[in-house]
Write an enzyme that holds these catalytic residues in place. Sequence first.
Site, PDB file in Angstrom:
ATOM      1  CD  GLU A   1     -19.365  -5.704  -8.623  1.00  0.00           C
ATOM      2  OE1 GLU A   1     -18.299  -5.080  -8.482  1.00  0.00           O
ATOM      3  OE2 GLU A   1     -20.484  -5.197  -8.496  1.00  0.00           O
TER       4      GLU A   1
ATOM      5  CB  CYS B   1      32.877 -12.342  -6.149  1.00  0.00           C
ATOM      6  SG  CYS B   1      31.554 -13.258  -5.357  1.00  0.00           S
TER       7      CYS B   1
ATOM      8  CG  ASP C   1      -4.749  -7.491  -4.308  1.00  0.00           C
ATOM      9  OD1 ASP C   1      -5.059  -6.431  -3.723  1.00  0.00           O
ATOM     10  OD2 ASP C   1      -3.971  -8.316  -3.837  1.00  0.00           O
TER      11      ASP C   1
ATOM     12  CE  LYS D   1      -9.494  -8.816   1.593  1.00  0.00           C
ATOM     13  NZ  LYS D   1      -8.687  -8.121   2.566  1.00  0.00           N
TER      14      LYS D   1
ATOM     15  CB  CYS E   1      31.129 -13.057  -0.290  1.00  0.00           C
ATOM     16  SG  CYS E   1      30.626 -13.871  -1.809  1.00  0.00           S
TER      17      CYS E   1
ATOM     18  CE1 TYR F   1     -14.860  -0.417  -6.794  1.00  0.00           C
ATOM     19  CE2 TYR F   1     -13.100  -1.551  -7.950  1.00  0.00           C
ATOM     20  CZ  TYR F   1     -13.518  -0.695  -6.951  1.00  0.00           C
ATOM     21  OH  TYR F   1     -12.603  -0.126  -6.124  1.00  0.00           O
TER      22      TYR F   1
ATOM     23  CB  CYS G   1      29.827 -10.008  -2.581  1.00  0.00           C
ATOM     24  SG  CYS G   1      31.570 -10.349  -2.937  1.00  0.00           S
TER      25      CYS G   1
ATOM     26  CB  CYS H   1      34.873 -14.390  -3.079  1.00  0.00           C
ATOM     27  SG  CYS H   1      34.128 -12.821  -2.605  1.00  0.00           S
TER      28      CYS H   1
ATOM     29  CE  LYS I   1     -11.531  -6.380  -1.263  1.00  0.00           C
ATOM     30  NZ  LYS I   1     -10.090  -6.205  -1.190  1.00  0.00           N
TER      31      LYS I   1
HETATM   32  P1  AMP Z   1     -10.024  -3.171   1.495  1.00  0.00           P
HETATM   33  O1  AMP Z   1      -8.917  -2.343   0.908  1.00  0.00           O
HETATM   34  O2  AMP Z   1      -9.608  -4.565   1.852  1.00  0.00           O
HETATM   35  O3  AMP Z   1     -10.801  -2.445   2.548  1.00  0.00           O
HETATM   36  O4  AMP Z   1     -11.048  -3.429   0.300  1.00  0.00           O
HETATM   37  C1  AMP Z   1     -11.711  -2.353  -0.300  1.00  0.00           C
HETATM   38  C2  AMP Z   1     -11.150  -2.130  -1.647  1.00  0.00           C
HETATM   39  O5  AMP Z   1     -11.406  -3.204  -2.520  1.00  0.00           O
HETATM   40  C3  AMP Z   1     -11.795  -0.971  -2.348  1.00  0.00           C
HETATM   41  O6  AMP Z   1     -11.245   0.239  -1.969  1.00  0.00           O
HETATM   42  C4  AMP Z   1     -11.521  -1.272  -3.771  1.00  0.00           C
HETATM   43  O7  AMP Z   1     -10.324  -0.616  -4.153  1.00  0.00           O
HETATM   44  C5  AMP Z   1     -11.251  -2.752  -3.831  1.00  0.00           C
HETATM   45  N1  AMP Z   1     -12.117  -3.483  -4.771  1.00  0.00           N
HETATM   46  C6  AMP Z   1     -11.656  -4.378  -5.680  1.00  0.00           C
HETATM   47  N2  AMP Z   1     -12.643  -4.887  -6.406  1.00  0.00           N
HETATM   48  C7  AMP Z   1     -13.780  -4.319  -5.985  1.00  0.00           C
HETATM   49  C8  AMP Z   1     -15.150  -4.446  -6.381  1.00  0.00           C
HETATM   50  N3  AMP Z   1     -15.544  -5.282  -7.352  1.00  0.00           N
HETATM   51  N4  AMP Z   1     -16.055  -3.688  -5.723  1.00  0.00           N
HETATM   52  C9  AMP Z   1     -15.674  -2.843  -4.730  1.00  0.00           C
HETATM   53  N5  AMP Z   1     -14.392  -2.692  -4.308  1.00  0.00           N
HETATM   54  C10 AMP Z   1     -13.459  -3.417  -4.928  1.00  0.00           C
HETATM   55 ZN    ZN Z   2      31.855 -12.630  -3.259  1.00  0.00          ZN
END
Ligand code: AMP
Ligand code: ZN
Length: 664
Positions: free
Chosen positions: A110, A426, A114, A308, A402, A221, A420, A405, A112
Site C-alpha cells: 500500500e 520602505c 503522509d 521509505k 532592512c 488502511y 521592517c 530602506c 504510505k
Molecule cells: P511512522 O510514523 O514513520 O512510524 O509510520 C507509521 C505511520 O504511517 C502510521 O502511524 C500511519 O499513520 C502511517 N501510514 C500511512 N499509510 C499507511 C498504510 N497504508 N498502512 C499503515 N500505516 C500507514
Molecule cells: Zn524596509
Amino acid sequence: MSVEQKINSLRDELREHNYNYYVLDNPTISDYDFDIKLKTLQSLEEAHPEFYDANSPTLRVGGEVTKNFNTVVHEYRMYSLDNSYSKDDLLDWEKRIKKMIDGEVNYTCELKYDGASISLTYENGKLLRAVTRGDGTQGDDVTANIKTIKTVPLQLKGDFPKKFDIRGEIVLPFEGFNKMNEERLEVGEEPYRNPRNTASGSLKLQDSAEVAKRPLECLLYNITGANLGFDTQFESLKKARQMGFKVPEASKLVGSIDAVLEFVEYWDVHRHDLPYETDGVVIKVNSLQQQDELGFTSKAPRWAMAYKFKAEQVSTRLNEITYQVGRTGAITPVANLEPVELAGTTVKRASLHNADQIEKLDIRVGDEVYVEKGGEIIPKIIAVDLSKRPESSLPTTYISHCPECQTELIRQEGDAKHYCPNYNGCNPQIIGRIQHYISRKAMDIEGLGGETVALLVNEGLISNYSDLYTLTKEEVLPLERMAEKSAENLINGIAASKQIPFERVLFAIGIRFVGETVAKKLAKHYKSSDAIAQASIEDLVSVDEIGGRIAESVVEFFSSEENKAIVEKLKTYGLQLELSAEKLANQTDKLKGLSIVVSGVFETVSRTELKKLIEDNGGKVSSSISSKTNFLVAGAKMGPSKRTKAETLGVLIISESDFLSKLN
Ligand code: AMP
Ligand code: ZN
C-alpha cells in the site's frame, strides 16, 4: 409519510450523495438540488428536535467548539512501523517472518500516506468517536472535527462488523493546500509550510466550522477488532470500500519481495501524479492469521514494514544569502545556489525561512549544502557538508537593518521572522501595498499593472495609493513604455475605481488579516470606514467570524495617523468609504450560502450589476465552474466550454430572466 420517515429518508439520500461525491468522485445530483434537499432537512430538524441524530448529514458543517480535547485510551494500541531502505532489509524481514511461521506468505503493498493518523470507532454502523494517535496508547478525542470531513462516513453502508476500529490518515491534497496558502498570502499571513503539518494542525482546531472549511480527506488502511468477517488484509480493504470508506485503489497483492520492489519502483515515479503526499510504501503480511502469529514488538507489528522513498537530494554550493522584503515587511532570507538539477527542475534558490533556521544548521556562504525537494514546494537546505567547508569560513550574521530602506529590523516575541517596521517608507512594502490595492480582486484598476506601480513609486510620483488619484496624464507620459493612449487609459481606469463599492475598498487598503470575506463582514456590520475606525477590539470581536488577531490588526491600522490621513484623502477624492444607501436598502439573505457563476452577455442588467445583485442578496460570485457551484447564470454568447463543463458537473444553468424573476 410521517415527519420522522421523511427526515430519515432525506438523511439516507443525502448520505448517499455525499458518498458519491466525496468518496467515489462521481456525483449523481447537481449541487443546487443537493443544497435544496439539505436545507429541507435542516428546517425539518429544526422544527422537530425530537428526531435529533448526532450523525445527521446536516451536522457536517461543524460549529461545535472544543476547548479541551478529552484523552481517550485506544482499545487497540496504535503502533508505529519499522522502516526499511533496501532490498536486503526486506529480505531480512522475510527471513524473520519465515522463521516464525510455516507456509506461503503473501503481501499487500500500500502507499504510505503522509498526513495525521486517526482511529475511528464504529458501533452498529455509526461513527462513535475519532481519536488521534497520541502516544499510541492514548490520544485526543477529535470527533467533532473529524465529522466535518466528508470522506468520513457517519453511517456505514451494507453489512458491517458490530464494533470495530478503523485506522487511516487525514491528508490535505496539494490542490487544497495551495489554495489555502494563496488565501493566506492575500491577507498577509505566512503560508503553511507543508500539507502534513497543516493536516495535523487542523485536527486540533477548537472551532469545527474552521475544520469544515479545509479540504481535508480521510484515507483508510486498517480495520481492527473482533469477529470482523474477513481473513486477509486485502479483503479488509475491499470490505472497507463497501462500507463507504475512502480506500485508495493503489494497493496490490503480491507473492514475493521482488514483486514488492516492483511496486516500490513504480510508485517512486508515479507518486508525483497523486493528489496528495506519500512518503513510501507499507508492506503487510496478507493473512490475518499469520499476522496474529507474528504479533508485535514493543514498538511495531512484526507483520508490517515501511519502505521509505528516497527524498530527492543533491549537493551544491551556496553562493550568497540575500534578503527579501515582503508586502507586510516580513524578511525572508534566500539561499542563492550554484544551479543544480533536482527532481526534473533546475534549482537556483532555496528558502532559508528565518534566522533560527540559519543558526540551527550553521549555514554559511561558500558552504557545500544538501538540498532536498520534499513535501514543500520550494526546495530546502537540509544540511551542510562540513568536510568541504573552506578554512576561511565565518558564521553568518543575520542582517540587522532592512536591505531596502536601512531601517533597523524588529522581531516580536514569538515571531520567527524579522520585520521592517518602516511601514510607510520602505519601497517593497509601499509598492506591494499599492499593487495589492489595484489588483483584480481589490480595486481592479484597468490600464495599471504591477510594474507600472513600481515605476511610479521609484520615480517618486506616488508614495501611497491615495496619490494615484492626483496623477495627471502629463506626469505619467514620460514613463517607460507609456504612450498617449495608455496614459489616458491609466488615468481613466483610476477615476473609474471611485465607483468600486465600500467592501472592496476596505479589502484594497490592505489591513493585515483582512481578506475579501472579512472585509465584506466588516462592511456589512459597520457600514462605514469611520465606524470601523472607531470600533474597539471588544466591539470588533463581537462581530461574527472576527477573531482577536483580526480585531487587533484593524485597531492598529486605524491608530496610525498616517493611515487615517490616507483614508481621509480617499474619502475627499470620492471613493466609496461607506455602504451606499441603495445598497443598504437592497440587501437580503435570499442567496445565502450559494455559489454562483455568471457568464456571457446580459440584456437587462450589466454583468457588474448582476454580480452586485448576487452579492447584495447574500450569494457568492465565483469566477470558474466547479462541483461546488450551485448554479450558472447564462447570458448570450456564453463560451461552449463553460456550458460543457457545467453540464458534465451537473451544475444547473439558468437564464438571466429566470434568475431575475426568481430573485424578485
Ligand atoms: P511512522 O510514523 O514513520 O512510524 O509510520 C507509521 C505511520 O504511517 C502510521 O502511524 C500511519 O499513520 C502511517 N501510514 C500511512 N499509510 C499507511 C498504510 N497504508 N498502512 C499503515 N500505516 C500507514
Ligand atoms: Zn524596509
